[in-house]
Design a protein around this motif. Structure first.
Motif, PDB file in Angstrom:
ATOM      1  N   LEU A  57       0.825  -1.203   0.000  1.00  0.00           N
ATOM      2  CA  LEU A  57       0.000   0.000   0.000  1.00  0.00           C
ATOM      3  C   LEU A  57       0.868   1.266   0.000  1.00  0.00           C
ATOM      4  CD1 LEU A  57      -2.916   0.967   0.074  1.00  0.00           C
ATOM      5  CD2 LEU A  57      -2.808   0.919   2.571  1.00  0.00           C
ATOM      6  N   ILE A  58       1.963   1.238   0.758  1.00  0.00           N
ATOM      7  CA  ILE A  58       2.867   2.393   0.794  1.00  0.00           C
ATOM      8  C   ILE A  58       3.569   2.559  -0.553  1.00  0.00           C
ATOM      9  CG2 ILE A  58       4.964   3.293   1.886  1.00  0.00           C
ATOM     10  CD1 ILE A  58       3.991   1.971   4.483  1.00  0.00           C
TER      11      ILE A  58
ATOM     12  N   THR B 142       8.927  -5.960  -5.008  1.00  0.00           N
ATOM     13  CA  THR B 142       9.317  -5.550  -6.370  1.00  0.00           C
ATOM     14  C   THR B 142       8.172  -5.798  -7.338  1.00  0.00           C
ATOM     15  OG1 THR B 142      11.653  -6.015  -5.914  1.00  0.00           O
ATOM     16  CG2 THR B 142      10.994  -5.904  -8.227  1.00  0.00           C
ATOM     17  N   LEU B 143       7.439  -6.873  -7.120  1.00  0.00           N
ATOM     18  CA  LEU B 143       6.253  -7.141  -7.944  1.00  0.00           C
ATOM     19  C   LEU B 143       5.249  -6.008  -7.820  1.00  0.00           C
ATOM     20  CD1 LEU B 143       4.135  -8.819  -9.496  1.00  0.00           C
ATOM     21  CD2 LEU B 143       3.688 -10.056  -7.363  1.00  0.00           C
ATOM     22  N   TRP B 144       4.978  -5.553  -6.606  1.00  0.00           N
ATOM     23  CA  TRP B 144       4.042  -4.448  -6.408  1.00  0.00           C
ATOM     24  C   TRP B 144       4.583  -3.164  -7.034  1.00  0.00           C
ATOM     25  CZ3 TRP B 144      -0.884  -4.349  -5.256  1.00  0.00           C
ATOM     26  CH2 TRP B 144      -1.450  -5.455  -4.638  1.00  0.00           C
ATOM     27  N   LEU B 145       5.882  -2.991  -6.980  1.00  0.00           N
ATOM     28  CA  LEU B 145       6.517  -1.841  -7.651  1.00  0.00           C
ATOM     29  C   LEU B 145       6.201  -1.891  -9.147  1.00  0.00           C
ATOM     30  CD1 LEU B 145      10.303  -0.966  -7.209  1.00  0.00           C
ATOM     31  CD2 LEU B 145       9.335  -1.258  -9.474  1.00  0.00           C
ATOM     32  N   GLY B 146       6.376  -3.072  -9.747  1.00  0.00           N
ATOM     33  CA  GLY B 146       6.112  -3.209 -11.176  1.00  0.00           C
ATOM     34  C   GLY B 146       4.654  -2.988 -11.523  1.00  0.00           C
ATOM     35  N   LEU B 147       3.734  -3.531 -10.696  1.00  0.00           N
ATOM     36  CA  LEU B 147       2.307  -3.336 -10.949  1.00  0.00           C
ATOM     37  C   LEU B 147       1.920  -1.866 -10.873  1.00  0.00           C
ATOM     38  CD1 LEU B 147       0.829  -6.322  -8.878  1.00  0.00           C
ATOM     39  CD2 LEU B 147       0.874  -6.112 -11.379  1.00  0.00           C
ATOM     40  N   THR B 148       2.501  -1.161  -9.914  1.00  0.00           N
ATOM     41  CA  THR B 148       2.186   0.263  -9.743  1.00  0.00           C
ATOM     42  C   THR B 148       2.675   1.079 -10.938  1.00  0.00           C
ATOM     43  OG1 THR B 148       2.373  -0.002  -7.345  1.00  0.00           O
ATOM     44  CG2 THR B 148       2.444   2.247  -8.209  1.00  0.00           C
ATOM     45  N   LEU B 149       3.902   0.803 -11.372  1.00  0.00           N
ATOM     46  CA  LEU B 149       4.440   1.528 -12.533  1.00  0.00           C
ATOM     47  C   LEU B 149       3.657   1.195 -13.797  1.00  0.00           C
ATOM     48  CD1 LEU B 149       8.318   1.327 -12.021  1.00  0.00           C
ATOM     49  CD2 LEU B 149       6.860   3.342 -11.859  1.00  0.00           C
ATOM     50  N   LEU B 150       3.236  -0.067 -13.917  1.00  0.00           N
ATOM     51  CA  LEU B 150       2.464  -0.467 -15.095  1.00  0.00           C
ATOM     52  C   LEU B 150       1.131   0.271 -15.145  1.00  0.00           C
ATOM     53  CD1 LEU B 150       2.233  -2.292 -17.565  1.00  0.00           C
ATOM     54  CD2 LEU B 150       1.308  -4.077 -16.079  1.00  0.00           C
TER      55      LEU B 150
ATOM     56  N   LEU C  57      -4.659   5.599  -8.915  1.00  0.00           N
ATOM     57  CA  LEU C  57      -4.754   5.326  -7.478  1.00  0.00           C
ATOM     58  C   LEU C  57      -5.955   4.428  -7.164  1.00  0.00           C
ATOM     59  CD1 LEU C  57      -3.676   5.818  -4.653  1.00  0.00           C
ATOM     60  CD2 LEU C  57      -5.083   7.890  -4.535  1.00  0.00           C
ATOM     61  N   LEU C  58      -7.101   4.753  -7.730  1.00  0.00           N
ATOM     62  CA  LEU C  58      -8.290   3.939  -7.497  1.00  0.00           C
ATOM     63  C   LEU C  58      -8.108   2.512  -8.008  1.00  0.00           C
ATOM     64  CD1 LEU C  58     -11.170   6.453  -8.349  1.00  0.00           C
ATOM     65  CD2 LEU C  58     -10.613   5.498  -6.105  1.00  0.00           C
ATOM     66  N   THR C  59      -7.482   2.388  -9.184  1.00  0.00           N
ATOM     67  CA  THR C  59      -7.236   1.064  -9.756  1.00  0.00           C
ATOM     68  C   THR C  59      -6.318   0.238  -8.863  1.00  0.00           C
ATOM     69  OG1 THR C  59      -7.507   1.918 -12.003  1.00  0.00           O
ATOM     70  CG2 THR C  59      -6.327  -0.180 -11.754  1.00  0.00           C
TER      71      THR C  59
ATOM     72  N   LEU D 193      -6.966  -3.120  -6.758  1.00  0.00           N
ATOM     73  CA  LEU D 193      -6.128  -4.288  -6.958  1.00  0.00           C
ATOM     74  C   LEU D 193      -5.557  -4.782  -5.622  1.00  0.00           C
ATOM     75  CD1 LEU D 193      -5.214  -5.899  -9.491  1.00  0.00           C
ATOM     76  CD2 LEU D 193      -3.069  -4.607  -9.387  1.00  0.00           C
ATOM     77  N   TRP D 194      -5.144  -3.843  -4.786  1.00  0.00           N
ATOM     78  CA  TRP D 194      -4.601  -4.191  -3.460  1.00  0.00           C
ATOM     79  C   TRP D 194      -5.660  -4.880  -2.602  1.00  0.00           C
ATOM     80  CZ3 TRP D 194      -6.053  -2.172   1.395  1.00  0.00           C
ATOM     81  CH2 TRP D 194      -5.226  -2.526   2.474  1.00  0.00           C
TER      82      TRP D 194
END
Length: 478
Positions: free
Chosen positions: A140-141, A220-228, A240-242, A246-247
């Motif tokens: 989340l952070i 790192t996976l969450w990092l990639g999902l966020t950037l994607l 942010l809503l998406t 997802l979270w």
């Protein structure tokens, strides 16, 4: 390389100016410290309590006076499962599975739970652990820091000049990823402290490295999902809503669905049903308390033939003790068959649950983390098997004392008078068949094998995410 560092440094400046990184790190650190403290206090209390109770149980058994050996078979003994070194970080199933078991002859008892007050003492946060902080709140952070990485540049009309001066989409994404990756490493620093404490308690360094690597891959996976998401969507609010949706889906909704679905898809037989079926099979073995039971007719004839005598009174061993040895062995084989079937059904449910790791990485990291920490279902089964080995060992040791150290005539005449009863006792030195016990986690190679499927899912999740991100970063547009 200089451009990547400049992009990463620019991202950090934005975070610091907006206090996003500082606020996120402080919130995470506060959660980690509070949960670590609560978890450490709980596990320290449990470790001390269970260790003390184990010592008391052993001392009580060994200090019993001279008695009839079969009375000691029914007197029984307790075993306690002390927490694993990494249970402070990831208690896993420790709080929802039994921690002690009463061992006695002729039966396998259910593992018992701790007092309910043990968790109530810590209030509503008793369910939260440092591992859950990483699994639930660290992503989340990362989302809050990274959701605007590309969308923010697009909204501020900065993306066009960046692309115009020759900074490719892939280089821009790589720079943003470098900044977020450095923040991930910062988030993992408290994990290192927990690992250091576990190492001081005898945990394998390999387990600690694996645990660090697991959470590195997960974050790192969450990092990639966020950037994607920031690359695919144009507005920060939409990103942010998406990502929040997802979270919620990955960490809360899908794991709950997976647990309920696995339980309903693989329904294990109830205890009452299993016990009734098992009792029917046990009756066929004969009554070990009755040496004249027809089930032991062949044992009797074989024993008389072996020693070349015609009456059991002339045997050099106590026939009743020999019956007890034989009956306990046959009974234990049946009990173990039913126990293995029950454990297999429980493992089947867990394997079904593992399959849902393809739909949510949060489930994959939870299962892998428990396996490496030694707080998973496999270790609960490991405790049950060790307890049965201890039970069978000391019961058969007492049965051998019954057969070899007590005469048959004294045994069958023990109820005549007080003097006869005294003669039917054996020396208390025979109680030394009980060995000291301390629960230990399995070898790291077995823990890695147990976690391998979930680890593979996490890595595949990360690789797919970054392959899509790499492809999409070459198509960044206004």
């Amino acid at each position: 390389m200089n451009q990547l560092l400049l992009i990463a440094a620019s991202e950090w400046r934005y975070w610091l100016q907006s206090r996003l990184a500082l606020g996120g790190a402080l919130i995470f650190l506060l959660l980690f410290v509070v949960t670590s403290l609560l978890s450490a206090l709980r596990m320290e209390a449990e470790n001390h309590s269970r260790g003390h109770q184990q010592t008391e149980a052993e001392n009580t058994f060994l200090s019993q006076p001279d008695r009839h050996p079969h009375r000691m078979v029914h007197y029984g003994h307790y075993l306690f499962r002390t927490p694993a070194p990494l249970a402070t970080f990831d208690p896993g199933l420790d709080t929802v599975t039994g921690q002690s078991i009463f061992l006695e002859g002729h039966r396998q008892n259910t593992v018992m739970f701790a007092e309910s007050a043990a968790s109530a003492d810590f209030g509503g946060l008793s369910w939260l652990s440092p591992a859950l902080v990483y699994q639930l709140f660290a992503p989340l952070i990362i989302i809050l820091l990274g959701y605007g990485s590309i969308a923010r540049e697009r909204e501020a009309a900065v993306l066009a000049p960046l692309l115009a001066i020759g900074i490719s989409g892939r280089k821009l994404i790589a720079g943003k990823a470098l900044a977020l990756q450095s923040f991930v490493l910062l988030l993992l620093c408290p994990l290192v402290s927990s690992c250091a404490l576990a190492m001081g308690e005898g945990e394998s360094p390999v387990a600690l490295l694996l645990l660090f690597g697991l959470y590195f891959v997960y974050l790192t996976l969450w990092l990639g999902l966020t950037l994607l998401a920031s690359t695919l969507l144009t507005k920060r609010s939409t990103v942010l809503l998406t990502m929040i949706g997802l979270w919620l889906g990955f960490t809360l909704v899908l794991p709950s669905i997976a647990v309920n679905s696995s339980s309903s898809a693989n329904v294990a037989a109830g205890k009452i049903e299993s016990d009734l079926t098992m009792l029917a099979d046990l009756r066929k073995l004969g009554d070990g308390h009755n040496a004249n039971d027809p089930a032991f007719k062949k044992l009797r004839s074989d024993l008389l033939k072996k020693y070349g005598v015609e009456r059991i009174e002339d045997l050099p061993v106590n026939y009743r003790g020999i019956v007890a040895l034989s009956a306990e062995k046959k009974l234990t084989n049946v009990l173990n068959d039913y126990a293995d079937a029950r454990m297999a059904a429980e493992l089947q449910q867990e394997h079904q649950l593992e399959n849902y790791g393809w739909f949510t990485p949060a489930l994959a990291i939870a299962l892998a983390s428990r396996s490496i920490a030694g707080t998973d279902l496999a270790h609960y089964h490991h405790f049950q098997r060790e307890a049965e080995n201890v039970r069978f060992s000391f019961v058969q040791g007492l049965n051998r004392a019954h057969a070899e150290s007590l005469s048959y005539l004294d045994d069958i005449n023990r109820s005549k008078d007080e003097e006869s009863w005294q003669r039917a006792r054996v020396d208390a030195s025979h109680w030394q068949v009980l060995e000291k016990y301390q629960f230990q986690t399995t070898d790291i190679s077995k823990r890695v094998a147990s976690a391998s499927t979930s680890i593979q899912k996490l890595i595949i999740w990360m690789l797919i995410t970054f392959v899509i991100l790499l492809w999409r970063s070459g198509k960044i547009s206004l």
